[in-house]
Motif scaffolding. Structure first.
Motif, short mmCIF file in Angstrom:
data_model
loop_
_atom_site.label_atom_id
_atom_site.label_comp_id
_atom_site.label_asym_id
_atom_site.label_seq_id
_atom_site.Cartn_x
_atom_site.Cartn_y
_atom_site.Cartn_z
N GLU A 104 0.83 -1.21 0.00
CA GLU A 104 0.00 0.00 0.00
C GLU A 104 0.86 1.26 0.00
O GLU A 104 0.59 2.21 -0.74
N GLN A 105 1.92 1.26 0.81
CA GLN A 105 2.82 2.42 0.86
C GLN A 105 3.51 2.66 -0.48
O GLN A 105 3.63 3.79 -0.95
N LYS A 106 3.93 1.56 -1.13
CA LYS A 106 4.60 1.69 -2.43
C LYS A 106 3.64 2.23 -3.49
O LYS A 106 4.01 3.08 -4.29
N VAL A 107 2.41 1.74 -3.49
CA VAL A 107 1.43 2.18 -4.47
C VAL A 107 1.11 3.65 -4.26
O VAL A 107 0.95 4.41 -5.23
N LYS A 108 1.03 4.09 -3.04
CA LYS A 108 0.73 5.50 -2.75
C LYS A 108 1.80 6.44 -3.27
O LYS A 108 1.53 7.61 -3.53
N GLN A 109 3.02 5.95 -3.45
CA GLN A 109 4.11 6.79 -3.94
C GLN A 109 4.08 6.95 -5.46
O GLN A 109 4.75 7.82 -6.01
N LEU A 110 3.30 6.13 -6.13
CA LEU A 110 3.26 6.16 -7.59
C LEU A 110 2.35 7.27 -8.10
O LEU A 110 1.37 7.62 -7.46
N PRO A 111 2.65 7.79 -9.30
CA PRO A 111 1.73 8.75 -9.92
C PRO A 111 0.44 8.04 -10.34
O PRO A 111 0.39 6.81 -10.44
N PHE A 112 -0.59 8.81 -10.62
CA PHE A 112 -1.92 8.27 -10.90
C PHE A 112 -1.91 7.24 -12.02
O PHE A 112 -2.49 6.17 -11.90
N GLU A 113 -1.25 7.56 -13.14
CA GLU A 113 -1.25 6.64 -14.29
C GLU A 113 -0.59 5.31 -13.92
O GLU A 113 -1.05 4.25 -14.34
N ALA A 114 0.47 5.36 -13.14
CA ALA A 114 1.13 4.13 -12.72
C ALA A 114 0.23 3.32 -11.79
O ALA A 114 0.24 2.09 -11.82
N ARG A 115 -0.55 3.99 -10.97
CA ARG A 115 -1.50 3.27 -10.09
C ARG A 115 -2.53 2.53 -10.92
O ARG A 115 -2.93 1.42 -10.58
N ARG A 116 -2.95 3.13 -12.03
CA ARG A 116 -3.90 2.45 -12.91
C ARG A 116 -3.27 1.20 -13.52
O ARG A 116 -3.91 0.17 -13.64
N GLU A 117 -1.98 1.28 -13.88
CA GLU A 117 -1.28 0.12 -14.41
C GLU A 117 -1.18 -0.99 -13.37
O GLU A 117 -1.38 -2.16 -13.69
N VAL A 118 -0.90 -0.61 -12.14
CA VAL A 118 -0.84 -1.59 -11.05
C VAL A 118 -2.21 -2.25 -10.88
O VAL A 118 -2.31 -3.47 -10.73
N ASP B 248 -4.56 -2.60 -13.14
CA ASP B 248 -4.80 -3.50 -14.27
C ASP B 248 -4.03 -4.81 -14.11
O ASP B 248 -4.55 -5.89 -14.37
N TYR B 249 -2.78 -4.70 -13.67
CA TYR B 249 -1.97 -5.90 -13.49
C TYR B 249 -2.54 -6.78 -12.37
O TYR B 249 -2.56 -8.00 -12.49
N LEU B 250 -3.02 -6.15 -11.33
CA LEU B 250 -3.65 -6.93 -10.25
C LEU B 250 -4.89 -7.66 -10.74
O LEU B 250 -5.14 -8.81 -10.36
N ASP B 251 -5.65 -7.02 -11.62
CA ASP B 251 -6.82 -7.70 -12.20
C ASP B 251 -6.40 -8.93 -12.99
O ASP B 251 -7.04 -9.98 -12.91
N ILE B 252 -5.30 -8.80 -13.73
CA ILE B 252 -4.79 -9.94 -14.50
C ILE B 252 -4.38 -11.07 -13.57
O ILE B 252 -4.72 -12.24 -13.79
N LEU B 253 -3.66 -10.73 -12.51
CA LEU B 253 -3.23 -11.75 -11.55
C LEU B 253 -4.41 -12.40 -10.84
O LEU B 253 -4.43 -13.62 -10.63
#
Length: 79
Positions: free
Chosen positions: A18-32, A34-39
């Motif tokens: 959660e801490q790592k994701v909060k450090q990411l910009p918005f577009e990168a959070r969307r990529e994360v 999407d990847y979580l949905d795939i997993l």
């Protein structure tokens, strides 16, 4: 006791993620996301709830050649 340690470990891993994701910009959070949905789909135990049925692809072909139903020259010898 060992189960409690495992639960604490999972909780700590979740907090770190959660801490790592909060450090990411918005577009990168969307990529994360999407990847979580795939997993999640990859590791889910259930089959797809929507099963194909006759006619389910209706409307997906938007263009077809005018001579689509004409006999092929390659098969003239057999006709």
């Amino acid at each position: 006791m060992q189960n409690d340690i495992y639960i604490k470990y999972i909780y700590m891993e979740t907090m770190v993620l959660e801490q790592k994701v909060k450090q990411l910009p918005f577009e990168a959070r969307r990529e994360v996301s999407d990847y979580l949905d795939i997993l999640l789909h990859k590791y889910s135990n259930h089959k797809s709830e929507v099963k194909p049925y006759a006619g389910c692809m209706k409307g997906t072909v938007t263009w077809m050649s005018d001579d689509f139903n004409e006999p092929l020259d390659d098969f003239k010898d057999y006709m």
